[in-house]
Motif scaffolding. Sequence first.
Motif, mmCIF file in Angstrom:
data_model
loop_
_atom_site.group_PDB
_atom_site.id
_atom_site.type_symbol
_atom_site.label_atom_id
_atom_site.label_comp_id
_atom_site.label_asym_id
_atom_site.label_seq_id
_atom_site.Cartn_x
_atom_site.Cartn_y
_atom_site.Cartn_z
ATOM 1 N N TYR A 35 0.836 -1.195 0.000
ATOM 2 C CA TYR A 35 0.000 0.000 0.000
ATOM 3 C C TYR A 35 0.877 1.255 0.000
ATOM 4 C CZ TYR A 35 -4.343 -2.550 0.902
ATOM 5 O OH TYR A 35 -5.433 -3.364 0.782
ATOM 6 N N TYR A 36 0.363 2.307 -0.639
ATOM 7 C CA TYR A 36 1.031 3.600 -0.608
ATOM 8 C C TYR A 36 1.139 4.087 0.830
ATOM 9 C CZ TYR A 36 1.468 8.689 -0.934
ATOM 10 O OH TYR A 36 1.854 9.989 -0.761
ATOM 11 N N CYS A 37 2.304 4.612 1.196
ATOM 12 C CA CYS A 37 2.525 5.125 2.548
ATOM 13 C C CYS A 37 2.319 6.639 2.570
ATOM 14 C CB CYS A 37 3.939 4.774 3.008
ATOM 15 S SG CYS A 37 4.288 5.266 4.715
ATOM 16 N N LEU A 38 1.390 7.088 3.390
ATOM 17 C CA LEU A 38 1.070 8.512 3.450
ATOM 18 C C LEU A 38 2.289 9.322 3.891
ATOM 19 C CD1 LEU A 38 -1.454 10.340 3.039
ATOM 20 C CD2 LEU A 38 -1.708 10.315 5.523
ATOM 21 N N SER A 39 2.532 10.419 3.201
ATOM 22 C CA SER A 39 3.737 11.213 3.446
ATOM 23 C C SER A 39 3.519 12.237 4.553
ATOM 24 C CB SER A 39 4.158 11.938 2.165
ATOM 25 O OG SER A 39 3.253 12.996 1.877
ATOM 26 N N LYS A 40 4.625 12.715 5.107
ATOM 27 C CA LYS A 40 4.562 13.719 6.161
ATOM 28 C C LYS A 40 4.056 15.065 5.639
ATOM 29 C CE LYS A 40 9.492 14.887 5.707
ATOM 30 N NZ LYS A 40 10.796 14.951 6.419
ATOM 31 N N THR A 41 4.120 15.255 4.305
ATOM 32 C CA THR A 41 3.577 16.492 3.727
ATOM 33 C C THR A 41 2.094 16.612 4.031
ATOM 34 O OG1 THR A 41 5.190 16.436 1.920
ATOM 35 C CG2 THR A 41 3.240 17.797 1.596
ATOM 36 N N ILE A 42 1.368 15.520 3.871
ATOM 37 C CA ILE A 42 -0.068 15.521 4.154
ATOM 38 C C ILE A 42 -0.315 15.666 5.643
ATOM 39 C CG2 ILE A 42 -2.223 14.235 3.890
ATOM 40 C CD1 ILE A 42 -0.875 15.093 1.269
ATOM 41 N N LEU A 43 0.530 15.053 6.449
ATOM 42 C CA LEU A 43 0.339 15.054 7.902
ATOM 43 C C LEU A 43 0.711 16.379 8.543
ATOM 44 C CD1 LEU A 43 1.680 11.463 8.633
ATOM 45 C CD2 LEU A 43 -0.701 12.220 8.541
ATOM 46 N N ASN A 44 1.089 17.348 7.731
ATOM 47 C CA ASN A 44 1.388 18.688 8.239
ATOM 48 C C ASN A 44 0.679 19.767 7.431
ATOM 49 O OD1 ASN A 44 3.625 18.761 10.492
ATOM 50 N ND2 ASN A 44 4.197 17.105 9.103
ATOM 51 N N ALA A 45 -0.454 19.409 6.878
ATOM 52 C CA ALA A 45 -1.223 20.348 6.068
ATOM 53 C C ALA A 45 -2.191 21.116 6.963
ATOM 54 C CB ALA A 45 -1.978 19.604 4.974
ATOM 55 N N LYS A 46 -1.845 22.318 7.281
ATOM 56 C CA LYS A 46 -2.618 23.097 8.257
ATOM 57 C C LYS A 46 -3.934 23.627 7.710
ATOM 58 C CE LYS A 46 1.386 24.441 11.032
ATOM 59 N NZ LYS A 46 2.209 23.358 10.482
ATOM 60 N N SER A 47 -4.128 23.597 6.400
ATOM 61 C CA SER A 47 -5.351 24.151 5.805
ATOM 62 C C SER A 47 -6.487 23.146 5.713
ATOM 63 C CB SER A 47 -5.045 24.695 4.409
ATOM 64 O OG SER A 47 -4.633 23.636 3.552
ATOM 65 N N ILE A 48 -6.189 21.855 5.796
ATOM 66 C CA ILE A 48 -7.198 20.825 5.550
ATOM 67 C C ILE A 48 -8.252 20.792 6.656
ATOM 68 C CG2 ILE A 48 -7.607 18.344 5.311
ATOM 69 C CD1 ILE A 48 -4.883 18.063 4.068
ATOM 70 N N THR A 49 -9.516 20.838 6.260
ATOM 71 C CA THR A 49 -10.630 20.709 7.204
ATOM 72 C C THR A 49 -11.313 19.344 7.090
ATOM 73 O OG1 THR A 49 -12.159 21.721 5.615
ATOM 74 C CG2 THR A 49 -11.056 23.197 7.184
ATOM 75 N N THR A 50 -11.248 18.744 5.890
ATOM 76 C CA THR A 50 -11.814 17.416 5.662
ATOM 77 C C THR A 50 -10.760 16.557 4.982
ATOM 78 O OG1 THR A 50 -14.080 18.248 5.448
ATOM 79 C CG2 THR A 50 -13.610 16.088 4.507
ATOM 80 N N LEU A 51 -10.480 15.404 5.598
ATOM 81 C CA LEU A 51 -9.464 14.507 5.059
ATOM 82 C C LEU A 51 -10.057 13.106 4.909
ATOM 83 C CD1 LEU A 51 -6.512 14.035 4.206
ATOM 84 C CD2 LEU A 51 -5.969 13.616 6.619
#
Length: 251
Positions: A162-178
């Motif tokens: 499986y694709y491994c989620l990156s730290k870029t996504i885990l530090n996205a301060k603008s996201i309200t819905t994931l």
Amino acid sequence: MATKRKTPIENTNSSKKLQTLEYYESREDDYDRDREDVTIPSFPDLVIDQILQHLPTTLAVSVSIFSKQWKGVWSSVPVLDFDEGEPYDNDEKLENLRRKKFIKFLRGCLKFRERDKSLDKFRLRMRYRGKSRNIEKWLSFAIERSVKVLEISLPRKPKFKYYCLSKTILNAKSITTLNLESLRITDDSTSHPISLPSVKTLSLKTVHFGRRAFSNLISRCPSIECLTLTSCTFAILNGTVKVSFCSLESF
């Protein structure tokens, strides 16, 4: 008073290439279209905007060939939705051809929209084949434009991890819905600082967690109000635990 829609980006060489719609024209097996007989009624600009925001980007772009009023409007819509579609059964050659065209279209759209300052929504659904570099680049495009709603679905072929989620996504301060589907979040990926301060809705489907990954993720979502788990697995000391469905609201 209604806000006037911003003027669509003028045609450039790249936009002309997009408007040839090579991707869609090659999918005659999926779409039976007679362009001469297609008539699209006239709508107010705000109605057109709302319609295009609910269409996959491939369709939003293709609409421009049917109506002058709709021409180029997709370039001002703050939503990008890329869906590779379902795989062809037992036809690897056709599958590979469609994938190449899908990726070419996706790259062309992002190149055309690189001047965008913000995005309301970015959705990526495609089959994962073990190479994450392009996926990282496409997701970073959305994060750099302060995307609010991010949806990622990356079902894999059996021979790939499986694709491994990156730290870029885990530090996205603008996201309200994931919304995450068919990927993994490892202890390593959550060992780096995580910051998702704006996430209120978190949907996890077929997500595979390392032993500490889930607790690390949730603890960094201080604003979360709704959490949904579907067919997720969690590593434990002597194996894994699978949660078929769980939904929590009002944290």
